[in-house]
Design a protein around this motif. Sequence first.
Motif, PDB file in Angstrom:
ATOM      1  N   MET A  49     -24.549  19.810  -3.870  1.00 28.50           N
ATOM      2  CA  MET A  49     -25.097  19.251  -5.099  1.00 28.50           C
ATOM      3  C   MET A  49     -26.064  18.103  -4.795  1.00 28.50           C
ATOM      4  O   MET A  49     -27.072  17.938  -5.486  1.00 28.50           O
ATOM      5  N   GLY A  50     -25.766  17.329  -3.756  1.00 30.20           N
ATOM      6  CA  GLY A  50     -26.681  16.262  -3.346  1.00 30.20           C
ATOM      7  C   GLY A  50     -28.038  16.834  -2.987  1.00 30.20           C
ATOM      8  O   GLY A  50     -29.078  16.337  -3.434  1.00 30.20           O
ATOM      9  N   ILE A  51     -28.019  17.908  -2.206  1.00 36.99           N
ATOM     10  CA  ILE A  51     -29.274  18.547  -1.800  1.00 36.99           C
ATOM     11  C   ILE A  51     -29.969  19.157  -3.022  1.00 36.99           C
ATOM     12  O   ILE A  51     -31.171  18.980  -3.216  1.00 36.99           O
ATOM     13  N   TYR A  52     -29.163  19.840  -3.838  1.00 36.05           N
ATOM     14  CA  TYR A  52     -29.731  20.507  -5.011  1.00 36.05           C
ATOM     15  C   TYR A  52     -30.419  19.506  -5.931  1.00 36.05           C
ATOM     16  O   TYR A  52     -31.543  19.712  -6.379  1.00 36.05           O
ATOM     17  N   GLN A  53     -29.749  18.391  -6.188  1.00 39.41           N
ATOM     18  CA  GLN A  53     -30.325  17.423  -7.128  1.00 39.41           C
ATOM     19  C   GLN A  53     -31.567  16.776  -6.556  1.00 39.41           C
ATOM     20  O   GLN A  53     -32.509  16.482  -7.280  1.00 39.41           O
ATOM     21  N   TYR A  54     -31.569  16.598  -5.238  1.00 42.74           N
ATOM     22  CA  TYR A  54     -32.778  16.055  -4.614  1.00 42.74           C
ATOM     23  C   TYR A  54     -33.954  17.003  -4.832  1.00 42.74           C
ATOM     24  O   TYR A  54     -35.023  16.599  -5.281  1.00 42.74           O
ATOM     25  N   LEU A  55     -33.736  18.280  -4.499  1.00 34.16           N
ATOM     26  CA  LEU A  55     -34.815  19.265  -4.629  1.00 34.16           C
ATOM     27  C   LEU A  55     -35.238  19.412  -6.087  1.00 34.16           C
ATOM     28  O   LEU A  55     -36.414  19.541  -6.404  1.00 34.16           O
ATOM     29  N   ASP A  56     -34.243  19.379  -6.967  1.00 36.25           N
ATOM     30  CA  ASP A  56     -34.515  19.556  -8.385  1.00 36.25           C
ATOM     31  C   ASP A  56     -35.400  18.431  -8.916  1.00 36.25           C
ATOM     32  O   ASP A  56     -36.295  18.655  -9.722  1.00 36.25           O
ATOM     33  N   LYS A  57     -35.157  17.216  -8.418  1.00 38.95           N
ATOM     34  CA  LYS A  57     -35.939  16.083  -8.899  1.00 38.95           C
ATOM     35  C   LYS A  57     -37.328  16.055  -8.288  1.00 38.95           C
ATOM     36  O   LYS A  57     -38.284  15.617  -8.915  1.00 38.95           O
ATOM     37  N   SER A  58     -37.420  16.482  -7.015  1.00 34.82           N
ATOM     38  CA  SER A  58     -38.695  16.305  -6.331  1.00 34.82           C
ATOM     39  C   SER A  58     -39.622  17.516  -6.462  1.00 34.82           C
ATOM     40  O   SER A  58     -40.745  17.478  -5.998  1.00 34.82           O
ATOM     41  N   SER A  59     -39.173  18.585  -7.077  1.00 33.13           N
ATOM     42  CA  SER A  59     -40.042  19.759  -7.158  1.00 33.13           C
ATOM     43  C   SER A  59     -39.991  20.353  -8.565  1.00 33.13           C
ATOM     44  O   SER A  59     -39.152  19.985  -9.372  1.00 33.13           O
ATOM     45  N   GLU A  60     -40.892  21.262  -8.807  1.00 34.40           N
ATOM     46  CA  GLU A  60     -40.907  21.900 -10.124  1.00 34.40           C
ATOM     47  C   GLU A  60     -40.647  23.383 -10.029  1.00 34.40           C
ATOM     48  O   GLU A  60     -41.275  24.193 -10.704  1.00 34.40           O
ATOM     49  N   LEU A  61     -39.716  23.735  -9.170  1.00 39.96           N
ATOM     50  CA  LEU A  61     -39.376  25.147  -9.007  1.00 39.96           C
ATOM     51  C   LEU A  61     -38.464  25.594 -10.135  1.00 39.96           C
ATOM     52  O   LEU A  61     -37.882  24.777 -10.837  1.00 39.96           O
ATOM     53  N   GLU A  62     -38.326  26.922 -10.264  1.00 38.89           N
ATOM     54  CA  GLU A  62     -37.336  27.437 -11.193  1.00 38.89           C
ATOM     55  C   GLU A  62     -35.963  27.239 -10.582  1.00 38.89           C
ATOM     56  O   GLU A  62     -35.807  27.183  -9.369  1.00 38.89           O
TER      57      GLU A  62
END
Lengths: 110, 186
Positions: B79-92
């Motif tokens: 979840m730490g990794i997921y939230q990082y990626l989710d915040k820093s990118s605009e992927l689906e």
Amino acid sequence: MNTEQILNEIREANLSYLLLAQNMIRSDREQALYRLGLSEEVAAMVAGLTTAQVLKIAASNMLMCSFRFDDRLVWSLLGSESREKASDVAGVHAAILMSGRNASRAAVAA
Amino acid sequence: MAKRGRSIVDEGREIQRAIELIKLGARLQVLETEIHLSRERLLRLYKEIQGKSPPKGMLPFSTDWFMTWQPNIHSSLFMGIYQYLDKSSELEEIDVITKAYQLYLEQAGACGMETVLSLTRAWRLVKFFDAGMLTTTGCKQCGGHFVVHSYDLTDSYVCGLCHIPSRAGKTVASRAGLAAAAIGAS
């Protein structure tokens, strides 16, 4: 180590760091942001540098990369010798802390 | 589910996504929800890549699994990794899950841990977050973010790594492994 040697080493480190960062950003931008700990804007700038620019930037007397974590706990966890090598609990603990720190920094940047 | 008149390029991208997910071990239910391809095509893709029919039966549906010691560590890491990626990118969302899961596998491998969290579990975890059933909270000792129930009292939350329970990690599987090693040594 004299100054000349230090400058040479810095140039080498800068060069390989910048080239690695460029390759990572070009191959998978999102994962590269996580691994490098960069913001979208900086990543775009780094990826857009020409080879000549990279060489010029690398030849600085300052390192272009810096330590990412200023948290004593992270360093002590990473440096600790784990009792069981089968499952490196300290390593996972550090990984959770590191991913969390990144996330809060990305939130600030966004 | 498949819409009519979609371009072949779109379809190609969906297939690519599905291939990536199947390689990472996604169950068919995940694919059916996330990938806009017909069930028949997904089935054929699955068989082609995994070389066998997809497992039948329901998906794991309990949030409690994520609270037990070892799964909690793994899901907090993911979840730490997921939230990082989710915040820093605009992927689906599904692409973020795929990329975060790959990074999680790397990290778990680097720490010498077996991968406790399957892709399907990771996907469920994200859905539980979307539904507001689970959330993360900061450990009062180390400050790391850990998965908890949304309505848990977390004023004095201490994570399972700062305060390791006495029987932590002593699963049936690990005991069997130790016993086998002891027999091998003697």
